[in-house]
Design a protein around this motif. Structure first.
Motif, PDB file in Angstrom:
ATOM      1  N   LYS A 241       0.830  -1.206   0.000  1.00 31.17           N
ATOM      2  CA  LYS A 241       0.000   0.000   0.000  1.00 31.17           C
ATOM      3  C   LYS A 241       0.862   1.252   0.000  1.00 31.17           C
ATOM      4  CE  LYS A 241      -3.911  -2.351   2.139  1.00 31.17           C
ATOM      5  NZ  LYS A 241      -4.629  -2.658   3.396  1.00 31.17           N
ATOM      6  N   ARG A 242       1.980   1.229   0.705  1.00 36.78           N
ATOM      7  CA  ARG A 242       2.893   2.375   0.667  1.00 36.78           C
ATOM      8  C   ARG A 242       3.518   2.524  -0.720  1.00 36.78           C
ATOM      9  NH1 ARG A 242       3.837   5.067   5.259  1.00 36.78           N
ATOM     10  NH2 ARG A 242       3.083   4.107   7.188  1.00 36.78           N
ATOM     11  N   MET A 243       3.791   1.402  -1.360  1.00 35.44           N
ATOM     12  CA  MET A 243       4.295   1.456  -2.726  1.00 35.44           C
ATOM     13  C   MET A 243       3.265   2.096  -3.653  1.00 35.44           C
ATOM     14  SD  MET A 243       6.082  -2.321  -2.931  1.00 35.44           S
ATOM     15  CE  MET A 243       6.754  -2.141  -4.576  1.00 35.44           C
ATOM     16  N   ALA A 244       1.987   1.743  -3.457  1.00 38.88           N
ATOM     17  CA  ALA A 244       0.931   2.306  -4.296  1.00 38.88           C
ATOM     18  C   ALA A 244       0.865   3.828  -4.140  1.00 38.88           C
ATOM     19  CB  ALA A 244      -0.413   1.677  -3.944  1.00 38.88           C
TER      20      ALA A 244
ATOM     21  N   MET B 198       0.657 -10.127  -6.437  1.00 35.85           N
ATOM     22  CA  MET B 198      -0.006  -8.826  -6.478  1.00 35.85           C
ATOM     23  C   MET B 198       0.503  -8.031  -7.666  1.00 35.85           C
ATOM     24  SD  MET B 198      -1.949  -8.929  -3.801  1.00 35.85           S
ATOM     25  CE  MET B 198      -2.054 -10.301  -2.633  1.00 35.85           C
ATOM     26  N   GLY B 199      -0.221  -6.967  -7.986  1.00 29.04           N
ATOM     27  CA  GLY B 199       0.206  -6.106  -9.075  1.00 29.04           C
ATOM     28  C   GLY B 199      -0.279  -4.695  -8.849  1.00 29.04           C
ATOM     29  N   CYS B 200       0.403  -3.734  -9.461  1.00 27.77           N
ATOM     30  CA  CYS B 200       0.007  -2.334  -9.340  1.00 27.77           C
ATOM     31  C   CYS B 200       0.041  -1.688 -10.729  1.00 27.77           C
ATOM     32  CB  CYS B 200       0.947  -1.574  -8.397  1.00 27.77           C
ATOM     33  SG  CYS B 200       0.318   0.044  -7.904  1.00 27.77           S
ATOM     34  N   LEU B 201      -1.103  -1.213 -11.154  1.00 24.27           N
ATOM     35  CA  LEU B 201      -1.231  -0.504 -12.431  1.00 24.27           C
ATOM     36  C   LEU B 201      -1.026   0.973 -12.164  1.00 24.27           C
ATOM     37  CD1 LEU B 201      -2.091  -0.503 -15.459  1.00 24.27           C
ATOM     38  CD2 LEU B 201      -4.443  -0.155 -14.652  1.00 24.27           C
ATOM     39  N   VAL B 202      -0.015   1.552 -12.801  1.00 20.75           N
ATOM     40  CA  VAL B 202       0.306   2.963 -12.621  1.00 20.75           C
ATOM     41  C   VAL B 202       0.002   3.687 -13.933  1.00 20.75           C
ATOM     42  CG1 VAL B 202       2.092   4.642 -12.024  1.00 20.75           C
ATOM     43  CG2 VAL B 202       2.101   2.371 -10.967  1.00 20.75           C
TER      44      VAL B 202
ATOM     45  N   TYR C  40      -1.235  11.172 -11.764  1.00 18.02           N
ATOM     46  CA  TYR C  40      -1.105   9.721 -11.777  1.00 18.02           C
ATOM     47  C   TYR C  40      -2.174   9.045 -10.917  1.00 18.02           C
ATOM     48  CZ  TYR C  40       3.509  10.044 -13.980  1.00 18.02           C
ATOM     49  OH  TYR C  40       4.530  10.277 -14.848  1.00 18.02           O
ATOM     50  N   ALA C  41      -2.567   7.862 -11.359  1.00 18.91           N
ATOM     51  CA  ALA C  41      -3.398   6.965 -10.561  1.00 18.91           C
ATOM     52  C   ALA C  41      -2.614   5.682 -10.334  1.00 18.91           C
ATOM     53  CB  ALA C  41      -4.711   6.657 -11.270  1.00 18.91           C
ATOM     54  N   SER C  42      -2.698   5.146  -9.129  1.00 20.91           N
ATOM     55  CA  SER C  42      -1.988   3.923  -8.764  1.00 20.91           C
ATOM     56  C   SER C  42      -3.012   2.919  -8.251  1.00 20.91           C
ATOM     57  CB  SER C  42      -0.947   4.238  -7.682  1.00 20.91           C
ATOM     58  OG  SER C  42      -0.226   3.081  -7.313  1.00 20.91           O
ATOM     59  N   ILE C  43      -3.145   1.782  -8.955  1.00 21.42           N
ATOM     60  CA  ILE C  43      -4.231   0.833  -8.703  1.00 21.42           C
ATOM     61  C   ILE C  43      -3.643  -0.512  -8.277  1.00 21.42           C
ATOM     62  CG2 ILE C  43      -6.224  -0.319  -9.714  1.00 21.42           C
ATOM     63  CD1 ILE C  43      -6.343   2.065 -11.725  1.00 21.42           C
TER      64      ILE C  43
ATOM     65  N   ASP D  75     -14.416  17.691 -13.084  1.00 21.34           N
ATOM     66  CA  ASP D  75     -13.253  17.269 -13.853  1.00 21.34           C
ATOM     67  C   ASP D  75     -11.991  17.930 -13.297  1.00 21.34           C
ATOM     68  OD1 ASP D  75     -15.275  16.197 -15.341  1.00 21.34           O
ATOM     69  OD2 ASP D  75     -14.798  17.263 -17.202  1.00 21.34           O
ATOM     70  N   GLY D  76     -10.902  17.171 -13.247  1.00 20.85           N
ATOM     71  CA  GLY D  76      -9.615  17.724 -12.858  1.00 20.85           C
ATOM     72  C   GLY D  76      -9.510  18.173 -11.415  1.00 20.85           C
ATOM     73  N   THR D  77     -10.249  17.521 -10.518  1.00 20.96           N
ATOM     74  CA  THR D  77     -10.240  17.928  -9.109  1.00 20.96           C
ATOM     75  C   THR D  77      -8.982  17.491  -8.375  1.00 20.96           C
ATOM     76  OG1 THR D  77     -12.659  17.904  -8.942  1.00 20.96           O
ATOM     77  CG2 THR D  77     -11.432  17.648  -6.891  1.00 20.96           C
ATOM     78  N   PHE D  78      -8.483  16.284  -8.660  1.00 18.40           N
ATOM     79  CA  PHE D  78      -7.449  15.677  -7.819  1.00 18.40           C
ATOM     80  C   PHE D  78      -6.063  15.688  -8.469  1.00 18.40           C
ATOM     81  CE2 PHE D  78     -11.482  13.875  -6.454  1.00 18.40           C
ATOM     82  CZ  PHE D  78     -11.413  14.044  -5.081  1.00 18.40           C
ATOM     83  N   SER D  79      -5.048  15.810  -7.611  1.00 13.30           N
ATOM     84  CA  SER D  79      -3.652  15.817  -8.060  1.00 13.30           C
ATOM     85  C   SER D  79      -3.064  14.413  -8.151  1.00 13.30           C
ATOM     86  CB  SER D  79      -2.799  16.639  -7.085  1.00 13.30           C
ATOM     87  OG  SER D  79      -3.338  17.925  -6.911  1.00 13.30           O
ATOM     88  N   ALA D  80      -3.711  13.431  -7.505  1.00 16.51           N
ATOM     89  CA  ALA D  80      -3.255  12.039  -7.524  1.00 16.51           C
ATOM     90  C   ALA D  80      -4.412  11.170  -7.057  1.00 16.51           C
ATOM     91  CB  ALA D  80      -2.037  11.837  -6.617  1.00 16.51           C
ATOM     92  N   ALA D  81      -4.362   9.879  -7.423  1.00 13.73           N
ATOM     93  CA  ALA D  81      -5.420   8.959  -7.011  1.00 13.73           C
ATOM     94  C   ALA D  81      -4.845   7.582  -6.747  1.00 13.73           C
ATOM     95  CB  ALA D  81      -6.518   8.870  -8.074  1.00 13.73           C
ATOM     96  N   THR D  82      -5.455   6.882  -5.805  1.00 13.73           N
ATOM     97  CA  THR D  82      -5.113   5.494  -5.510  1.00 13.73           C
ATOM     98  C   THR D  82      -6.391   4.674  -5.464  1.00 13.73           C
ATOM     99  OG1 THR D  82      -5.195   5.947  -3.131  1.00 13.73           O
ATOM    100  CG2 THR D  82      -3.027   6.059  -4.192  1.00 13.73           C
ATOM    101  N   MET D  83      -6.237   3.372  -5.690  1.00 10.06           N
ATOM    102  CA  MET D  83      -7.358   2.449  -5.556  1.00 10.06           C
ATOM    103  C   MET D  83      -6.777   1.105  -5.121  1.00 10.06           C
ATOM    104  SD  MET D  83     -10.158   1.096  -8.392  1.00 10.06           S
ATOM    105  CE  MET D  83     -10.972   2.668  -8.607  1.00 10.06           C
ATOM    106  N   GLY D  84      -7.179   0.626  -3.963  1.00 10.02           N
ATOM    107  CA  GLY D  84      -6.661  -0.627  -3.445  1.00 10.02           C
ATOM    108  C   GLY D  84      -7.711  -1.716  -3.456  1.00 10.02           C
ATOM    109  N   TYR D  85      -7.500  -2.738  -4.271  1.00  8.76           N
ATOM    110  CA  TYR D  85      -8.380  -3.912  -4.317  1.00  8.76           C
ATOM    111  C   TYR D  85      -9.826  -3.521  -4.633  1.00  8.76           C
ATOM    112  CZ  TYR D  85      -4.212  -5.834  -2.219  1.00  8.76           C
ATOM    113  OH  TYR D  85      -2.913  -6.179  -1.987  1.00  8.76           O
ATOM    114  N   GLY D  86      -9.976  -2.588  -5.577  1.00  7.14           N
ATOM    115  CA  GLY D  86     -11.298  -2.121  -5.943  1.00  7.14           C
ATOM    116  C   GLY D  86     -11.657  -2.347  -7.397  1.00  7.14           C
TER     117      GLY D  86
END
Length: 306
Positions: A110-113, A299-303, A221-224, A187-198
């Motif tokens: 999760k810290r990597m994400a 596990m995997g992380c889509l960036v 960037y989004a990190s999934i 639109d364009g609200t966030f500077s970064a996004a994450t999603m864990g197991y979603g």
């Protein structure tokens, strides 16, 4: 200030809570992997500007959510409610099971994400499908006092659990019950996004990716993070299946939630592979996408970069 929220006829107010104050340290993360197929999706994000005018957050009614390969676990037409009930039922023991089943490694992943999302000081970050709040709390520490984090999930009980357990040095997290396929933000609200197991658990992954791209700033960037579908790698796929059937499910049964964890294997089998996820992201609003296998390939992380 938290991001302004778009009005929606199905929205109803949700009580919010803030992280309590306590000292916390951020562990040093491993360097980003490099390699010939890992050149896409790199580069520093632009300097973000926080949205003005704080407004109260609201919750939207969650949309039906399911994933391929789990039909026998959820009745047709009732997948969203059934999956919501599933996550509500495991919320009290979710973190304990994660610690036991991953030997604590899920906290490193999760810290990597968060690291791969390129979130920084002062950023506005969306943690979609936030669950028990682990990733949102890490993001809270990263963005600091002037940053903001929105933790969004469709499970009311998970959100209540997250609100009650999260601690950190900054009061900068807002919890929202909502739909990962229809965010109530401009639109364009966030500077970064994450999603864990979603992403594995939504009914329309293409739509979920388009929505994630929509609410991100250009260049963000989004990190999934999720389980890796290791189809094509017989060794990893075989070991993963063996562990799920002979370790994960029995441990979950001992905790009284065996039925809730039996769906994991078919949901992973129905999830796109890393290369398929890259193509799906590129076709749905992202300009760059790279998939990293982590945790011995389980596990995997889509960036993705917008």
């Amino acid at each position: 200030s938290f991001p302004p929220i778009k009005k929606h006829p199905a929205m109803a107010p949700l009580s919010t809570g803030m992280a309590s104050s306590s000292s916390s340290m951020i562990m040093t993360m491993p360097a980003l992997p490099t390699g010939p197929r890992r050149k896409r999706g790199r580069g520093p994000p632009g300097t973000p500007v926080l949205p003005p005018a704080p407004q109260r957050l609201w919750s939207s009614a969650p949309r039906a959510s399911s994933s391929s390969g789990t039909d026998r676990y959820f009745e047709d037409g009732k997948e969203g409610v059934a999956r919501q009930d599933l996550f509500d039922s495991i919320s009290p023991i979710y973190d304990d099971l994660n610690d036991r089943l991953s030997l604590g490694m899920h906290r490193v992943w999760k810290r990597m994400a968060v690291r791969w999302s390129r979130a920084g000081r002062g950023d506005m970050v969306l943690d979609s499908c936030c669950g028990s709040g682990d990733i949102a709390q890490i993001a809270s520490e990263v963005v600091g006092r002037k940053g903001r984090v929105v933790g969004l999930d469709f499970s009311k009980d998970m959100l209540s659990y997250a609100r009650g357990r999260v601690s950190g040095p900054y009061d900068n997290i807002e919890w929202v019950q909502g739909d990962a396929m229809e965010y109530p933000y401009a639109d364009g609200t966030f500077s970064a996004a994450t999603m864990g197991y979603g992403l594995r658990n939504v009914s329309d992954r293409a739509l979920a990716l388009r929505e994630l791209s929509r609410v991100l700033k250009r260049g963000a960037y989004a990190s999934i993070l999720d389980f890796n579908n290791a189809r094509g790698n017989d060794m990893v796929d075989g070991v993963q299946g063996f562990l799920l059937q002979n370790v994960v499910v029995p441990v979950a049964e001992n905790a009284g939630v065996g039925d809730q964890y039996r769906y994991l294997r078919p949901s992973i089998e129905g999830y796109p592979t890393g290369s398929e996820l890259e193509q799906l992201a590129l076709a749905n609003g992202f300009s760059q996408a790279t998939f990293y296998e982590i945790g011995f390939g389980f596990m995997g992380c889509l960036v993705c970069r917008k």
